[in-house]
Design a protein around this motif. Structure first.
Motif, mmCIF file in Angstrom:
data_model
loop_
_atom_site.group_PDB
_atom_site.id
_atom_site.type_symbol
_atom_site.label_atom_id
_atom_site.label_comp_id
_atom_site.label_asym_id
_atom_site.label_seq_id
_atom_site.Cartn_x
_atom_site.Cartn_y
_atom_site.Cartn_z
ATOM 1 N N PHE A 89 0.841 -1.185 0.000
ATOM 2 C CA PHE A 89 0.000 0.000 0.000
ATOM 3 C C PHE A 89 0.885 1.247 0.000
ATOM 4 C CE2 PHE A 89 -2.228 -3.513 1.867
ATOM 5 C CZ PHE A 89 -3.495 -3.441 1.308
ATOM 6 N N GLU A 90 0.546 2.167 -0.853
ATOM 7 C CA GLU A 90 1.347 3.386 -0.962
ATOM 8 C C GLU A 90 1.157 4.242 0.285
ATOM 9 O OE1 GLU A 90 1.819 7.283 -3.903
ATOM 10 O OE2 GLU A 90 0.535 5.594 -4.478
ATOM 11 N N PRO A 91 2.228 4.574 0.983
ATOM 12 C CA PRO A 91 2.090 5.410 2.178
ATOM 13 C C PRO A 91 1.525 6.781 1.818
ATOM 14 C CG PRO A 91 4.265 4.393 2.083
ATOM 15 C CD PRO A 91 3.625 4.171 0.757
ATOM 16 N N ARG A 122 -1.878 2.548 5.244
ATOM 17 C CA ARG A 122 -1.294 3.660 4.493
ATOM 18 C C ARG A 122 -0.764 4.755 5.417
ATOM 19 N NH1 ARG A 122 -4.306 6.458 0.485
ATOM 20 N NH2 ARG A 122 -2.180 6.951 -0.189
ATOM 21 N N GLY A 123 -0.938 4.592 6.736
ATOM 22 C CA GLY A 123 -0.334 5.526 7.676
ATOM 23 C C GLY A 123 -1.272 6.526 8.310
ATOM 24 N N ALA A 139 -6.277 -5.481 14.472
ATOM 25 C CA ALA A 139 -5.687 -5.616 15.808
ATOM 26 C C ALA A 139 -4.172 -5.477 15.777
ATOM 27 C CB ALA A 139 -6.084 -6.961 16.414
ATOM 28 N N LYS A 140 -3.573 -5.730 14.601
ATOM 29 C CA LYS A 140 -2.115 -5.628 14.475
ATOM 30 C C LYS A 140 -1.648 -4.224 14.109
ATOM 31 C CE LYS A 140 -1.503 -10.452 13.025
ATOM 32 N NZ LYS A 140 -0.880 -11.353 12.034
ATOM 33 N N LEU A 141 -2.592 -3.334 13.829
ATOM 34 C CA LEU A 141 -2.233 -1.992 13.373
ATOM 35 C C LEU A 141 -2.314 -0.998 14.527
ATOM 36 C CD1 LEU A 141 -4.190 -1.906 9.976
ATOM 37 C CD2 LEU A 141 -1.725 -2.177 10.287
ATOM 38 N N SER A 142 -1.185 -0.449 14.908
ATOM 39 C CA SER A 142 -1.181 0.560 15.973
ATOM 40 C C SER A 142 -1.830 1.855 15.508
ATOM 41 C CB SER A 142 0.257 0.837 16.424
ATOM 42 O OG SER A 142 1.040 1.318 15.330
ATOM 43 N N SER A 143 -1.974 2.005 14.200
ATOM 44 C CA SER A 143 -2.549 3.232 13.653
ATOM 45 C C SER A 143 -4.071 3.233 13.661
ATOM 46 C CB SER A 143 -2.052 3.444 12.216
ATOM 47 O OG SER A 143 -2.333 2.304 11.419
ATOM 48 N N GLU A 180 -7.668 5.634 -2.756
ATOM 49 C CA GLU A 180 -7.712 6.874 -3.532
ATOM 50 C C GLU A 180 -8.043 8.081 -2.652
ATOM 51 O OE1 GLU A 180 -9.237 4.602 -7.617
ATOM 52 O OE2 GLU A 180 -10.601 5.976 -6.576
ATOM 53 N N PHE A 181 -7.674 7.998 -1.386
ATOM 54 C CA PHE A 181 -8.107 8.975 -0.395
ATOM 55 C C PHE A 181 -7.581 10.380 -0.662
ATOM 56 C CE2 PHE A 181 -9.009 9.986 4.241
ATOM 57 C CZ PHE A 181 -10.362 9.686 4.157
ATOM 58 N N GLU A 182 -6.477 10.472 -1.416
ATOM 59 C CA GLU A 182 -5.898 11.790 -1.689
ATOM 60 C C GLU A 182 -6.355 12.376 -3.019
ATOM 61 O OE1 GLU A 182 -4.053 9.458 1.070
ATOM 62 O OE2 GLU A 182 -3.735 9.054 -1.053
ATOM 63 N N SER A 183 -7.211 11.660 -3.737
ATOM 64 C CA SER A 183 -7.686 12.191 -5.017
ATOM 65 C C SER A 183 -8.563 13.421 -4.780
ATOM 66 C CB SER A 183 -8.461 11.124 -5.786
ATOM 67 O OG SER A 183 -9.675 10.816 -5.127
#
Length: 723
Positions: free
Chosen positions: A384-386, A412-413, A453-457, A695-698
């Motif tokens: 996944f693109e950061p 993606r951060g 559950a594995k994602l701290s974000s 596509e969240f930044e589109s």
């Protein structure tokens, strides 16, 4: 991490004729809707399997002649140099990751519809096809049989030119070799029919010719349905094994690819989880292993590495064949090798992938939103693109769409807060997985829950109660994604009347929606399910009620109950189930009126009861047909309304109406995904949540970005060139 030692056997190389498969993971031929026509999509889709660790990766069934045209279904073709060029790209792409590339040669005989080419197919006997209307083949003479064998040879040579390492002749699925082998198709009295040896001759001679032509450089195999489950009318196990033993002794092949069933009911092979669990075909490959020393591929919709390893150790197969598990997780082998088995995205057996083939559309997958998007959108299932400038996102609702959106945003951060009103996550999937036979569908939720559950974000808060617009505005997130689902309408909204059913009201004790039944609302002894949906809900609700001892009827406007289940291969067994559970079915009927008291008296109208002739010109205010008046009466205690779903739009609508307040609350944007946007298949809700997060930044991720369209451009070179 390394794989557990008991899984090491899965990574042993296997010799297949002149080739060496790097491991025991064998992606069997399966369709994806790309054929030879979308070479970029075909190559990227198969290459992803190779990258994920599948040691042998095959394209789908490959037509070897314009006489074997399967239009409108999309398969690969090996007809001319253009196909060689396009498919070489697939073979090269698979080779880049160290896997063998395979192709399956198909001649349909009496079952080839030839709707594009308008050619005449050839077969052992001129019989009407059970798969296509007005479809007959020409009965072969000796010259025709020589031509057919040469077609296989030519296609095998072209496959070698395209770079394929493994060439398979398909005899299963009622393809030409099986048509010669089975008496139900073969009515000949010459040396190609009658006795078992005569009926086996074509298949053996075709294999021998291909083996002579390419077998010292390319592995050669065949796929057989060892028992087509038709009893004495078809190929039974004893004769199937006799054929395997005979062909193996001829030395004309390097591998057996084993399955069961026949084409008209291939749902008994690609078995949906509603009726078949993992391992249901093990007996078939095990039986073949006892009569041949050649490598055997067995298919079972396996997702458990422990089960896979046990099949190999028990001598029940040499290679783990898979189609659907490799779609759900192209990286399944690598995850096993790396000891990350809890990261496997397990197939749920819903067969939404197969439904696309049956509707002449590119493959989709409920579990893997990136399937068939590898080339046209550039998506990778594990990469996944950061985000360049990640902020905070509030995702409201932890159903399929919300969970997938939160998972991808987290990868993606983004700092993601996922809020679920109920104590349990999953949205309507919590109910779906409770239906008879659909427990495995719960993997849609359990996989995403485990990954989040594995994602701290990502912070998941369940049991937090329904959020109001005020709550969201005050929350402090930069962006908001609303994923609060949909509900079954309480008034029987439907596409027959384009409105509600008169008298239907699920606030009354005599009526229920599926959610109300699942929540424990009392249901009487006599139940009528009104199904305007056409997929699994109505039939599953009827089955659940029958299992509770209710007297059940199901009414639907469609030509049969749950017609979409024909696309997912559940149809035939579902109709049998309805019959054996004494569920009365009223297809092509709808409610004309209902009298509601302590019980409900329904008057049903046949959909086509009006006259067949139309008055011309029609008179204003009058039906142009002779009105029918006959009705069928039903009486029941409870009506369950499975007619239509409606999006839960109130929250998003209020947030949009208060857009002027966004800036003061530092909210940049609000989106909606999944069923609260529009009720759809589960897969499409998962896909939308995934796509939005990708596509969240589109400019406006609410709407999809363009994707690559593979098409012939006018003025470009064509293949073949006409004389």
């Amino acid at each position: 991490m390394a794989s557990e030692s008991n899984h090491d056997i899965l990574f042993e190389p296997v010799k297949i004729g002149p080739k060496m498969a790097p491991n025991r993971f064998f992606q069997v031929p399966h369709c994806n809707g790309a054929g030879s026509f979308r070479p970029g999509a075909q190559a990227a889709f198969r290459a992803m399997k190779a990258e994920g660790g599948w040691g042998t990766v095959c394209v789908e069934y490959c037509s070897i002649s314009p006489e074997s045209d399967d239009t409108p279904h999309c398969c690969v073709r090996m007809w001319d140099e253009g196909d060689v060029i396009n498919l070489r790209h697939t073979a090269d792409s698979v080779h880049e990751h160290g896997a063998l590339a395979g192709i399956q040669l198909w001649y349909g005989g009496g079952h080839a519809p030839v709707r594009e080419t308008l050619a005449i197919s050839r077969g052992p006997s001129q019989m009407p096809s059970e798969t296509a209307y007005q479809n007959y083949c020409h009965e072969c003479d000796e010259d025709d049989i020589r031509d057919l064998i040469e077609m296989y040879v030519t296609a095998a040579k072209m496959s070698e030119q395209a770079g394929f390492d493994y060439v398979e002749i398909i005899g299963s699925d009622s393809a030409l070799p099986t048509q010669f082998l089975q008496p139900m198709y073969n009515k000949r009295t010459d040396r190609w029919g009658g006795s078992f040896q005569n009926r086996a001759r074509f298949w053996i001679e075709a294999m021998a010719a291909v083996k002579r032509a390419v077998g010292d450089r390319v592995a050669v195999g065949t796929r057989i349905a060892i028992d087509n489950l038709l009893g004495p009318a078809g190929l039974e196990l004893e004769e199937g094994l006799r054929f395997v033993e005979l062909m193996s002794g001829e030395g004309v092949l390097d591998l057996w690819n084993i399955k069961i069933a026949y084409f008209m009911e291939w749902g008994n092979d690609s078995g949906p989880s509603r009726f078949f669990k993992s391992g249901y075909q093990t007996w078939a490959s095990k039986a073949v292993k006892q009569v041949t020393s050649l490598p055997v591929v067995g298919v079972n919709r396996m997702t458990s590495p422990d089960d896979m390893a046990e099949i190999i150790r028990a001598g029940e197969a040499d290679l783990i064949g898979a189609a659907r598990p490799s779609i759900a997780d192209p990286y399944l082998p690598n995850k096993i090798r790396e000891g990350r088995t809890d990261d496997i995205r397990e197939c749920i057996g819903c067969n939404i992938c197969v439904s696309q083939f049956n509707q002449e559309a590119p493959l989709i997958c409920t579990q893997n939103a990136t399937a068939m998007e590898e080339y046209r959108r550039g998506w990778h299932p594990e990469k996944f693109e950061p985000a360049t400038d990640p902020g905070s996102v509030l995702v409201v609702g932890a159903g399929p769409a919300g969970l997938e959106c939160a998972r991808v945003l987290g990868l993606r951060g983004y700092e993601v807060h996922l809020r679920e009103a109920e104590d349990e996550i999953g949205g309507h999937m919590r109910d779906v997985m409770r239906y008879p036979g659909l427990a495995e569908w719960g993997r849609v939720i359990s996989y995403r829950e485990g990954q989040i559950a594995k994602l701290s974000s990502v912070e998941l808060h369940s049991g937090s109660g329904a959020m109001s617009a005020d709550d969201i505005l005050a929350y402090g997130a930069d962006k908001v994604v609303v994923a609060v689902g949909a509900h079954w309408t309480t008034d029987g909204l439907n596409a027959v009347e384009f409105g509600p059913i008169g008298g239907a009201d699920a606030s009354r004790p005599q009526f229920c929606t599926p959610e109300q039944v699942m929540a424990g609302k009392e249901v009487g002894d006599r139940v009528v399910v009104i199904d305007g949906d056409g997929y699994f809900t109505g039939a599953a609700m009827a089955e659940m009620m029958a299992d509770r001892g209710k007297q059940v009827s199901i009414v639907t406007q469609f030509m049969e109950v749950a017609p979409f289940c024909e696309n997912t291969l559940e149809g035939p067994n579902l109709q049998r189930l309805l019959h054996e559970k004494n569920i009365a079915c009223y297809p092509l009927h709808w409610t004309e009126s209902m009298a509601v008291d302590n019980s409900i008296k329904l008057s049903l109208a046949f959909a086509y009861r009006d006259g067949s002739h139309i008055e011309m010109p029609p008179r204003t205010g009058h039906s142009p047909r002779r009105p029918g008046t006959e009705t069928t009466d039903l009486e029941c205690d409870t009506v369950i309304l499975c007619t239509a779903r409606k999006s839960n739009t109130a929250l998003f609508t209020e947030l949009k109406s208060r857009k002027s307040e966004w800036a003061d609350n530092e909210i940049q944007a609000v989106y909606h995904v999944g069923d609260c946007h529009t009720p759809r298949f589960i897969q499409l809700s998962v896909f939308e949540g995934h796509r939005l997060a990708r596509e969240f930044e589109s400019k406006n991720p609410q709407y999809p970005q363009p994707f690559i369209r593979e098409q012939q451009i006018w003025g470009g070179e064509t293949y073949p060139k006409l004389a």
